[in-house]
Design a protein around this motif. Sequence first.
Motif, short mmCIF file in Angstrom:
data_model
loop_
_atom_site.label_atom_id
_atom_site.label_comp_id
_atom_site.label_asym_id
_atom_site.label_seq_id
_atom_site.Cartn_x
_atom_site.Cartn_y
_atom_site.Cartn_z
N VAL A 108 0.88 -1.17 0.00
CA VAL A 108 0.00 0.00 0.00
C VAL A 108 0.92 1.22 0.00
N ASN A 124 -1.99 2.77 8.51
CA ASN A 124 -2.89 2.03 7.61
C ASN A 124 -3.76 1.03 8.36
N TYR A 126 -2.62 -1.06 10.45
CA TYR A 126 -1.73 -2.13 10.86
C TYR A 126 -0.41 -1.60 11.42
N LEU A 144 0.16 -6.59 2.33
CA LEU A 144 -1.08 -7.20 2.81
C LEU A 144 -1.60 -8.22 1.81
N SER A 148 -7.58 -8.18 2.20
CA SER A 148 -7.39 -7.34 3.39
C SER A 148 -7.96 -5.95 3.12
N THR A 149 -8.43 -5.32 4.17
CA THR A 149 -8.85 -3.93 4.04
C THR A 149 -7.72 -3.04 4.54
N TYR A 150 -7.65 -1.85 3.98
CA TYR A 150 -6.68 -0.86 4.43
C TYR A 150 -7.42 0.46 4.61
N ARG A 151 -6.90 1.27 5.50
CA ARG A 151 -7.45 2.61 5.73
C ARG A 151 -6.30 3.50 6.14
N VAL A 152 -5.77 4.25 5.19
CA VAL A 152 -4.65 5.14 5.46
C VAL A 152 -5.19 6.43 6.07
N GLU A 169 -8.84 4.39 1.51
CA GLU A 169 -9.35 3.16 2.07
C GLU A 169 -9.97 2.28 1.01
N GLU A 171 -10.14 -2.24 -0.31
CA GLU A 171 -9.75 -3.64 -0.16
C GLU A 171 -8.59 -3.93 -1.10
N VAL A 172 -7.60 -4.63 -0.60
CA VAL A 172 -6.48 -5.05 -1.44
C VAL A 172 -7.01 -6.17 -2.32
#
Length: 185
Positions: A108, A124, A126, A144, A148-152, A169, A171-172
């Motif tokens: 990401v 993010n 994580y 990731l 997986s979800t991400y939210r920077v 934000e 989904e990968v």
Amino acid sequence: MTHPLRALCVAASIGVAGCGGGGAVSGTVLGLSGSGLSLSNGFETINVAKDATTFAFPTDVEDGKAFAVVVVTQPSGLRCTVSNGTGTASATAATTSVSVSCVPVWTVSGTVRGVLRAGLVLNNGYEDIPVAAGAPTFAFPTPLPSGSTYRVTVKTSPSAQVCAVSSGEGEVLDSAVANVAVSCN
């Protein structure tokens, strides 16, 4: 005088881990489409070749000794996990139920605009990463897996600046995320 059974045991054990025998530790590998995977059983480390479907430690673990198969080095672009990797070696039965599963992982990252001084920290969900003043880009070091979800988010902004994230934000999927944009003013 040496007991006859002891002498026989010593003679038979030359080149073997111990007279009590040992147990082999091996298993299956799924999804290893990259190179660089190494595993340890607590006693030795082996490299597993790209596209391998099985692995085996060459040295038996001494009878009655505990072992724990773990990933020492992840292969490039993949994250591998071990299932059924712990147990106690037995001279009467090999351990063959260890399973290693590998899935693709993706980074990401994105662009940064307007960071004039130190202090920008991104998160993010994580991990946190600092972004240097004047940096044009950023990338989170831990890739990731797909799904997986991400939210920077901006954890901290540089002094006297306000920073915002766009496209931060989602989904990968099956590719790297590189469209996150951070702008500071």
